[in-house]
Design an enzyme around this catalytic site. Structure first.
Site: not given
Ligand SMILES: NC(=O)c1ccc[n+]([C@@H]2O[C@H](COP(=O)([O-])OP(=O)(O)OC[C@H]3O[C@@H](n4cnc5c(N)ncnc54)[C@H](OP(=O)(O)O)[C@@H]3O)[C@@H](O)[C@H]2O)c1
Length: 255
Positions: A148, A161, A165
């Site tokens: 991130s 968090y 990262k």
């Molecule tokens: N969205 C943003 O603005 C943003 C910015 C920077 C970085 N990121 C990074 O991008 C990545 C994906 O985020 P996202 O925004 O796509 O999130 P999201 O839409 O909430 O999706 C999270 C996914 O992770 C799964 N998950 C959560 N905890 C888990 C665990 N302990 N083991 C296995 N699976 C797990 C969830 O499914 P289940 O509930 O079925 O487990 C879901 O498939 C993360 O690493 C996040 O830190 C996101």
């Protein structure tokens, strides 16, 4: 003039954690579109099955497998299953992460600290070790860690968090340096604010969103699909001489 095959993933086996929705779903779908057989994984099988079914309906190859990456036993079990069912792994995308507490750093509670470290650091680390051992047996592979922008510039009220990262960015360099000899590359993706369930508390709050947009030169949040192209680059032969890097996909936020 023929088109490039640098981005083809035909015959490759790819594992994407957190692929039931959001950024992971977009990555899983693009890797499958490029020919990979994608193992769609998250804690809950149902959501993964939905994504795998959608890939198959489009003519792609996918298998849904549940794995909570914060549970060491589930990590060993999933790799036993990958060995048995596929015998190899070419691409690992560590994407699933958690951010259970949004608060001033002084109010961090121990259970939120522990959960964040267990999933975001220990989970990525041991998933990479298991994948690395399997990749080493077959001449190499590509590991992509979804970190991130918070790993470089901590987000307000996202203390532990952001710390995890930053650890993922360093972990990426560790695996890149020590696993290059096995033909394994390891790179990180640093997404900026992306419209997913994970970021909904930020994106759906007008005051927070406007503050964020003021710092993003492209003046908008990303769509999850805009993260997938960068992962395809890092997963494919197009990036064959690239390892240990962090690729910012953030609308210019860190520039
Ligand atoms: N969205 C943003 O603005 C943003 C910015 C920077 C970085 N990121 C990074 O991008 C990545 C994906 O985020 P996202 O925004 O796509 O999130 P999201 O839409 O909430 O999706 C999270 C996914 O992770 C799964 N998950 C959560 N905890 C888990 C665990 N302990 N083991 C296995 N699976 C797990 C969830 O499914 P289940 O509930 O079925 O487990 C879901 O498939 C993360 O690493 C996040 O830190 C996101």
């Amino acid at each position: 003039m023929s088109k490039t095959h640098l981005f083809d993933l035909d015959g490759k086996i790819a594992f994407v954690s957190g692929a039931s929705r959001g950024i992971g779903e977009a990555i899983a779908k693009l890797l499958a579109q490029q020919g990979a057989h994608v193992i769609v994984s998250s804690r809950k099988l149902e959501g993964c099955q939905g994504v795998a079914d959608a890939i198959i309906a489009e003519g792609g190859k996918a298998t849904a497998i549940a794995c909570h990456i914060g549970e060491m036993e589930q990590i060993s079990n999933v790799f036993a299953q990958i060995r048995e069912q596929f015998g190899r792994l070419d691409i690992l995308v560590n994407n699933a992460a958690t951010n259970p507490q949004f608060c001033n750093v002084l109010d961090t509670d121990l259970s939120a600290f522990q959960k964040t470290v267990d999933v975001n650091i220990r989970g990525y680390f041991f998933m990479s070790i298991e994948a690395g051992k399997l990749m080493r047996e077959h001449g190499g592979g590509s590991i992509i860690n979804v970190a991130s922008i918070n790993g470089i510039s901590p987000g307000i009220f996202q203390g532990i968090y952001s710390v995890t990262k930053a650890a993922v960015i360093n972990m990426t360099k560790v695996f890149a340096k020590e696993c290059a000899q096995f033909g394994i590359r390891c790179n990180a993706l640093l997404p900026g604010l992306t419209d997913t369930k994970f970021a909904s508390a930020l994106v759906k709050n007008d005051a927070i969103l406007n503050t964020a947009l003021a710092q993003i030169p492209l003046k908008r949040v990303a769509d999850p699909s805009e993260m997938a192209g960068a992962v395809l680059y890092l997963a494919s032969d197009a990036s064959s001489y690239t390892t240990g890097v962090s690729l910012n996909v953030d609308g210019g936020f860190l520039s």
